[in-house]
Design a protein around this motif. Structure first.
Motif, short mmCIF file in Angstrom:
data_model
loop_
_atom_site.label_atom_id
_atom_site.label_comp_id
_atom_site.label_asym_id
_atom_site.label_seq_id
_atom_site.Cartn_x
_atom_site.Cartn_y
_atom_site.Cartn_z
N GLU A 200 0.83 -1.21 0.00
CA GLU A 200 0.00 0.00 0.00
C GLU A 200 0.86 1.26 0.00
O GLU A 200 0.51 2.26 0.62
N LEU A 201 1.99 1.22 -0.71
CA LEU A 201 2.92 2.34 -0.70
C LEU A 201 2.92 3.05 -2.05
O LEU A 201 2.94 2.41 -3.11
N SER A 202 2.93 4.37 -2.02
CA SER A 202 3.01 5.17 -3.24
C SER A 202 4.47 5.41 -3.61
O SER A 202 5.32 5.58 -2.73
N LEU A 203 4.75 5.40 -4.92
CA LEU A 203 6.10 5.66 -5.42
C LEU A 203 6.02 6.78 -6.45
O LEU A 203 5.16 6.74 -7.35
N LYS A 204 6.92 7.76 -6.35
CA LYS A 204 6.94 8.88 -7.30
C LYS A 204 8.39 9.19 -7.67
O LYS A 204 9.30 9.03 -6.85
N LEU A 205 8.57 9.67 -8.90
CA LEU A 205 9.89 10.10 -9.36
C LEU A 205 9.73 11.27 -10.31
O LEU A 205 8.85 11.26 -11.18
N TRP A 206 10.61 12.27 -10.15
CA TRP A 206 10.62 13.46 -10.99
C TRP A 206 11.97 13.60 -11.66
O TRP A 206 13.01 13.28 -11.07
N VAL A 207 11.98 14.08 -12.90
CA VAL A 207 13.21 14.44 -13.60
C VAL A 207 13.13 15.92 -13.94
O VAL A 207 12.20 16.36 -14.62
#
Length: 285
Positions: A200-207
């Motif tokens: 139930e974990l959210s993952l995000k990545l930005w460039v």
């Protein structure tokens, strides 16, 4: 608990981030954050008791480097193509069994350390991943056992990859996965009791400030528990081993042409809910 290691590379000291966000020194309680500590319930109990009693001295975090949250990592086991949405974006069939490969422990760096674009690279890619840290020796975990009982905690991992080296140069994936600095880890090792359900974990990545990955571990093809059980059937997992559990959709490899692979000067930021945030600037090797 949120356990971490701070200081210059190679000379990190153990620390704890308390509930108020204050950095606390653990050097008087434990020698380091490593597999030996994670396997020692009494030592972990002393850390918890000292933290609860307010006995740990505060550290000034100003200008203090955060290193990898785990020392003396035995092995880094990685699971490929483990998200339904990532398989779809790359046009791959979901695997019938987990795809297993390795990263050398010396690819692990701190969460905000520089990531080096390999010499000759034209396809360096990003991958935010949930890292599982083993706390008990796992050998042939039985069907009626809970594989999560072998997990000490979780961390943010950046499985940096060079896709030409990985896919187009023949042999195994390992050439595209083991370049210098290709596994930033941390900032914290969050103990399993504080994380709860790892699905139930959210993952995000930005460039460069643009959101590229926005996923959830609920999309995993093989859950954390399934992965731990499966891997234990092929190798022994020891305290201090790490499993990177795959990445959701949104990588450069899955984008339309021209694919926006990473270059020197790019800034990558990534986070997992409750596990902290990383930031890396890329430079040429």
């Amino acid at each position: 608990m949120k356990l971490l290691r701070v200081g210059t590379a190679g000379a990190e000291r153990p620390a704890l981030l308390d509930a108020e966000g204050v950095l606390r020194d653990l050097t008087g309680i434990v020698d380091d954050i490593d597999g030996a500590l994670l396997a020692d319930d009494a030592a972990l109990g002393r850390v918890r008791a000292a933290a609860d009693a307010g006995e740990l001295p505060a550290l000034d975090a100003t200008g203090l480097r955060i290193g990898p949250p785990l020392a003396r990592i035995g092995k880094v086991v990685c699971i490929g193509l483990n998200y339904h949405d990532h398989a779809r974006e790359t046009g791959a069939e979901p695997p019938a069994e987990p795809v297993v490969f390795f990263k050398a422990a010396d690819t692990v760096v701190g969460p905000n350390d520089t990531v080096l674009v390999p010499r000759g690279s034209v396809k360096t890619d990003w991958e935010v991943e949930l890292a599982v840290v083993i706390g008990r020796t796992a050998r042939y975990v039985a069907d009626d056992e809970d594989p999560l009982a072998y997990v000490a905690g979780y961390a943010v991992a950046h499985d940096v990859s060079e896709r030409e080296f990985q896919i187009e140069r023949g042999g195994t994936w390992d050439k595209g996965k083991n370049c210098e600095t290709f596994n930033p880890l941390g900032p914290w090792l969050v103990t399993a009791d504080e994380v709860g359900d790892p699905q139930e974990l959210s993952l995000k990545l930005w460039v460069n400030g643009e959101l590229k990955q926005d996923g959830t571990t609920a999309e995993q093809i093989f859950s954390v528990a399934e992965v731990v059980r499966y891997v234990s059937r092929f190798m022994v997992l020891y305290p201090g081993d790490v499993i990177n559990t795959g990445t959701p959709a949104g990588v450069a490899l899955g984008a339309p042409e021209p694919k926006p692979f990473l270059r020197a000067g790019d800034v990558v930021e990534l986070e997992i809910g409750g596990l902290g945030r990383q930031r890396q600037e890329l430079k040429d090797a």
